[in-house]
Design a protein around this motif. Sequence first.
Motif, short mmCIF file in Angstrom:
data_model
loop_
_atom_site.label_atom_id
_atom_site.label_comp_id
_atom_site.label_asym_id
_atom_site.label_seq_id
_atom_site.Cartn_x
_atom_site.Cartn_y
_atom_site.Cartn_z
N SER A 253 0.83 -1.20 0.00
CA SER A 253 0.00 0.00 0.00
C SER A 253 0.86 1.24 0.00
CB SER A 253 -0.91 0.02 1.23
OG SER A 253 -1.96 -0.90 1.10
N SER B 231 -4.31 -0.90 -7.93
CA SER B 231 -5.66 -0.38 -7.74
C SER B 231 -5.64 0.79 -6.77
CB SER B 231 -6.58 -1.48 -7.22
OG SER B 231 -6.15 -1.94 -5.95
N ASP C 188 -7.63 2.63 -3.52
CA ASP C 188 -8.58 2.47 -2.42
C ASP C 188 -9.06 3.85 -2.02
OD1 ASP C 188 -9.80 2.23 0.17
OD2 ASP C 188 -8.82 0.29 0.40
N LYS D 289 -9.24 4.69 1.86
CA LYS D 289 -7.96 4.82 2.57
C LYS D 289 -7.03 5.82 1.89
CE LYS D 289 -8.02 0.07 4.31
NZ LYS D 289 -7.30 -1.24 4.31
N ASP E 254 -2.68 0.57 -4.16
CA ASP E 254 -2.22 -0.73 -3.68
C ASP E 254 -1.68 -1.57 -4.84
OD1 ASP E 254 -5.10 -0.98 -1.49
OD2 ASP E 254 -3.20 0.10 -1.24
#
Length: 117
Positions: free
Chosen positions: A21, A70, A72, A75, A79
């Motif tokens: 991440s 991708s 998020d 958050k 990632d």
Amino acid sequence: QVQLVESGGGLVQPGGSLRLSCAASVSIFSINAMGWYRQAPGKQRDMVAIITSGGTTNYAESVKGRFTISRDNAKNTVDLQMNSLKPEDTAVYYCNARYGTGWSTYWGQGTQVTVSS
């Protein structure tokens, strides 16, 4: 200025999975493009995967079908899901951001990924 903080690296056996991440200090949707790069000892830093603000993705040939980049939204992270890991995936993985009208480049501090039995 964009600050990037990576997390999720570690030691995994061949065939295993890891998820990296990258948290950004600004909204990821305001960043032109974000990506993951990697650098193995004695080698140059190479692109692994990129995602643009429009959602377009691009992958290195060596990771196609195994890695997925991708975003998020909740958050505010980008990632990298890494599956079917191989010893040759061992490297320090860096998050990258291209931001602003001048497409300034920013890097995270890196996170170590080691694939070994």
